[in-house]
Design a protein around this motif. Sequence first.
Motif, short mmCIF file in Angstrom:
data_model
loop_
_atom_site.label_atom_id
_atom_site.label_comp_id
_atom_site.label_asym_id
_atom_site.label_seq_id
_atom_site.Cartn_x
_atom_site.Cartn_y
_atom_site.Cartn_z
N THR A 235 0.82 -1.21 0.00
CA THR A 235 0.00 0.00 0.00
C THR A 235 0.85 1.26 0.00
N CYS A 236 2.00 1.21 0.66
CA CYS A 236 2.83 2.41 0.84
C CYS A 236 3.97 2.52 -0.18
N THR A 237 4.30 1.43 -0.87
CA THR A 237 5.50 1.42 -1.70
C THR A 237 5.48 2.48 -2.79
N ALA A 238 4.39 2.56 -3.55
CA ALA A 238 4.32 3.52 -4.66
C ALA A 238 4.47 4.95 -4.16
N HIS A 239 3.80 5.27 -3.06
CA HIS A 239 3.87 6.63 -2.53
C HIS A 239 5.27 6.94 -2.02
N LEU A 240 5.92 5.99 -1.35
CA LEU A 240 7.28 6.21 -0.84
C LEU A 240 8.28 6.46 -1.97
N ILE A 241 8.10 5.75 -3.08
CA ILE A 241 9.00 5.97 -4.22
C ILE A 241 8.80 7.36 -4.79
N LEU A 242 7.54 7.81 -4.91
CA LEU A 242 7.27 9.16 -5.40
C LEU A 242 7.88 10.21 -4.48
N VAL A 243 7.76 10.00 -3.17
CA VAL A 243 8.34 10.94 -2.20
C VAL A 243 9.86 10.98 -2.34
N ALA A 244 10.48 9.80 -2.47
CA ALA A 244 11.94 9.73 -2.58
C ALA A 244 12.44 10.41 -3.86
N VAL A 245 11.75 10.13 -4.97
CA VAL A 245 12.18 10.73 -6.25
C VAL A 245 12.06 12.25 -6.22
N PHE A 246 11.07 12.75 -5.50
CA PHE A 246 10.84 14.20 -5.47
C PHE A 246 11.77 14.91 -4.48
N TYR A 247 11.93 14.36 -3.28
CA TYR A 247 12.62 15.08 -2.22
C TYR A 247 14.12 14.78 -2.12
N VAL A 248 14.52 13.53 -2.33
CA VAL A 248 15.91 13.13 -2.06
C VAL A 248 16.92 13.90 -2.91
N ILE B 10 5.11 4.49 -12.09
CA ILE B 10 4.93 3.87 -10.78
C ILE B 10 3.49 3.41 -10.60
N TYR B 11 2.54 4.27 -10.94
CA TYR B 11 1.14 3.90 -10.73
C TYR B 11 0.63 2.89 -11.74
N THR B 12 1.32 2.75 -12.88
CA THR B 12 0.90 1.76 -13.87
C THR B 12 1.38 0.37 -13.49
N PHE B 13 2.63 0.26 -13.06
CA PHE B 13 3.22 -1.06 -12.83
C PHE B 13 3.19 -1.51 -11.38
N MET B 14 2.90 -0.61 -10.44
CA MET B 14 2.96 -0.98 -9.03
C MET B 14 1.60 -0.95 -8.34
N LYS C 21 -2.12 -2.63 -8.51
CA LYS C 21 -2.90 -3.68 -9.16
C LYS C 21 -4.23 -3.17 -9.68
N GLU C 22 -4.89 -2.32 -8.91
CA GLU C 22 -6.21 -1.85 -9.33
C GLU C 22 -6.11 -0.99 -10.59
N PHE C 23 -5.03 -0.22 -10.72
CA PHE C 23 -4.87 0.58 -11.93
C PHE C 23 -4.54 -0.32 -13.12
N MET C 24 -3.68 -1.32 -12.92
CA MET C 24 -3.37 -2.26 -13.99
C MET C 24 -4.62 -2.99 -14.45
N ALA C 25 -5.49 -3.34 -13.49
CA ALA C 25 -6.75 -4.01 -13.85
C ALA C 25 -7.63 -3.09 -14.69
N SER C 26 -7.64 -1.80 -14.38
CA SER C 26 -8.42 -0.84 -15.16
C SER C 26 -7.86 -0.71 -16.57
N VAL C 27 -6.54 -0.67 -16.70
CA VAL C 27 -5.92 -0.59 -18.02
C VAL C 27 -6.27 -1.81 -18.85
N LYS C 28 -6.21 -3.00 -18.25
CA LYS C 28 -6.53 -4.23 -18.97
C LYS C 28 -8.00 -4.23 -19.41
N ARG C 29 -8.89 -3.72 -18.55
CA ARG C 29 -10.31 -3.66 -18.93
C ARG C 29 -10.52 -2.74 -20.12
N LEU C 30 -9.84 -1.58 -20.11
CA LEU C 30 -9.98 -0.63 -21.22
C LEU C 30 -9.43 -1.22 -22.51
N ILE C 31 -8.30 -1.92 -22.43
CA ILE C 31 -7.72 -2.55 -23.63
C ILE C 31 -8.65 -3.64 -24.15
#
Length: 312
Positions: free
Chosen positions: A232-245, A280-284, A286-296
């Motif tokens: 649940t936290c991994t994607a957000h932590l990566i975004l925070v690290a990429v922005f602030y570090v 990050i939100y596409t590959f990390m 699951k719910e977003f990946m499921a939405s992409v697959k449904r649209l495809i």
Amino acid sequence: MIQEVTGNRNVSFLSAGFSGIHHMRYYYIFLFIAYFISFLGNSCLMFVIITDRNLHTPKYIVVFNLSLTDICESTAVIPQLLEAFLFGNQLISYGLCMSNMFSDMLFVSVRSLTLTVLSFDRLVTICLPLRYHMIVTHRSMLVMIGASWTLALMQTITAAVFMTRLSFCRTSIIIICLCDNGSVFPSCVIMSVLFQVIIVLPVFCIIFSYKCIAVTLFSITTPQGHQRATKTCTAHLILVAVFYVPTCLTYVFQVLVSINTIIIILSLTLALPPMFNPIIYTFMTKEFMASVKRLIRKRIMFSSRIPTVFQL
């Protein structure tokens, strides 16, 4: 020769950034690719969120706002860098410099505050799961997003009022590649305080959120619970690290590294976060990946029906 600049509106700035770095043509190619991925990826992310009703949740309202902010910031900054490289135009007019400075300040502030809102969403998800749908609602998220834009606009307008009444400090030569309050007004304490408050305070809020999350994780006894909370936290932590570090490291070690290194790192802080957000939100997620697959899948089914219609 460097001269003191005492006027405001009748001066042009000379951007000296990147001029002393070898093989910069390859770096500009990278900036173009980063901008293309950022614009295309965030546009697709916003399109999927709008199209799929399963993503019409409070969390993805914030993600949509983050993508919109990324597009606005990268569009306001990177094309100017590419123009300076392609046409050799290193002169920046007063109006363009102020516009560049204010847009960068506005969108960086909004992104910082948006990441804080996402940390609040993660905090409630893990620490108060039974009350999540009562606390995190469409209305509450829209209010927090509106407050983020309002605070960022107030900061930018306040900065504009002070900046347009100040004389430029030291020189009209900008050491880095773009106008910012540090390169144009390096001795202006008010500008530094305004910018640091709206950047540093969200960092402390995010740290506090994850401190509470860590305490909750220690109370979870099942491995499945730990794994679910971590994902649940991994994607957000990566975004925070990429922005602030990168920014924090630059300011901490700026005495130890060369000016060219600082220029590269600061430009990467403008190019990388908008590019990584959709990835990050596409590959990390699951719910977003499921939405992409449904649209495809829907797109394929729609395409397969078209020839049948024409045959009839």
